[in-house]
Design a protein around this motif. Structure first.
Motif, short mmCIF file in Angstrom:
data_model
loop_
_atom_site.label_atom_id
_atom_site.label_comp_id
_atom_site.label_asym_id
_atom_site.label_seq_id
_atom_site.Cartn_x
_atom_site.Cartn_y
_atom_site.Cartn_z
N ALA A 11 3.29 2.35 -1.72
CA ALA A 11 3.80 1.81 -0.46
C ALA A 11 2.67 1.32 0.45
O ALA A 11 2.93 0.86 1.57
N SER A 37 9.47 6.69 0.76
CA SER A 37 8.69 5.80 -0.10
C SER A 37 9.61 5.02 -1.03
O SER A 37 10.80 5.33 -1.16
N PRO A 38 9.07 4.04 -1.73
CA PRO A 38 9.81 3.47 -2.85
C PRO A 38 10.05 4.56 -3.90
O PRO A 38 9.27 5.50 -4.01
N TRP A 56 3.31 7.05 -2.31
CA TRP A 56 2.82 6.52 -1.04
C TRP A 56 1.73 5.48 -1.27
O TRP A 56 1.62 4.51 -0.51
#
Length: 244
Positions: free
Chosen positions: A214, A123-124, A211
């Motif tokens: 994302a 994820s980021p 998430w």
């Protein structure tokens, strides 16, 4: 029992709980970690002066003392003066027979979520901004004030590096399904702190929030984790465990 389940297998779960084994595998995989020393309770009782001398030489101050096997920051102490080291080790040994003593890293606390089996994705990154000196048990569960920033704005190259390191940590312990990888970020130099094979999973926890940032919502995330668990179960069913 032969039942499908979500998440890591037995070995990865055990390594993910044992910080000493975890960090050894991270180093074997070429991942940067804070300098650390593993001390057994028996050795500390047998030769406390030699143990303190080793910690002084290899780590210096400040340092953190942690039970090797535990979570939620239970039993962790930050040692700023050498006179506090015996008390910190005694606290860690209340929970485990070995302690991890680790050089303190001054930096931001960054977290990355990982999802998948053989081809995991990351994820980021997000950031934990504690209101206490460090993110201890009280800050996590008993007090308000800690902020979770998901996602956090970082330079593109650094974000990509954190994602690659998170996937490498996931693979280093042979994880599956899900995990959250925690980092310290000193300037733009990330250091892997630990991997959590069963991360917090309420709708406001960092893992699902990352998430969601994302584009994968809570319901869709749960569905994907179930699919990954069933995928692993089918693989296990197809294996032989003895000669035919």
């Amino acid at each position: 029992l032969g039942l499908p389940y979500v998440g890591a297998g037995v070995a990865a779960s055990a390594v993910g709980m044992d910080k000493a084994l975890m960090k050894a595998l991270f180093r074997q995989a070429g991942l940067p970690t804070a300098e650390f020393v593993v001390i057994s309770k028996a050795r500390w009782q047998r030769e406390p002066q030699a143990v303190e001398a080793e910690i002084r030489e290899r780590l210096g101050l400040p340092c953190f003392v942690k039970p090797a096997n535990l979570g939620s920051s239970v039993g962790i102490s930050k040692v700023k003066v050498w006179g506090d080291l015996p008390r910190a080790l005694a606290e860690a040994f209340r929970y485990d027979h070995k302690a991890l003593v680790e050089r303190a890293v001054a930096g931001r606390e960054i977290e990355v979520a990982v999802l998948g089996n053989h081809d995991p994705i990351a994820s980021p990154p997000g950031e934990v901004v504690p209101h206490r000196e460090f993110y201890d048990y009280r800050a996590k569960y008993l007090e308000e004030g800690t902020r979770l920033v998901a996602p956090v704005a970082l330079p593109t190259a650094l974000e990509r590096q954190l994602q690659e390191m998170a996937i490498a940590a996931f693979r280093a312990i042979d994880c599956a399904g899900m995990a959250r990888v925690d980092f310290f970020l000193a300037g733009e130099e990330p250091v892997v702190n630990e991997i959590n094979t069963i991360p917090g999973f309420t709708p406001i926890s960092m893992y699902p929030r990352l998430w969601e940032a994302a584009g994968l919502g809570y319901r869709e995330l749960i569905t994907r984790l179930i699919e990954l668990g069933l995928e692993r179960h089918r693989e296990r069913q197809g294996r032989l465990y003895a000669p035919e």
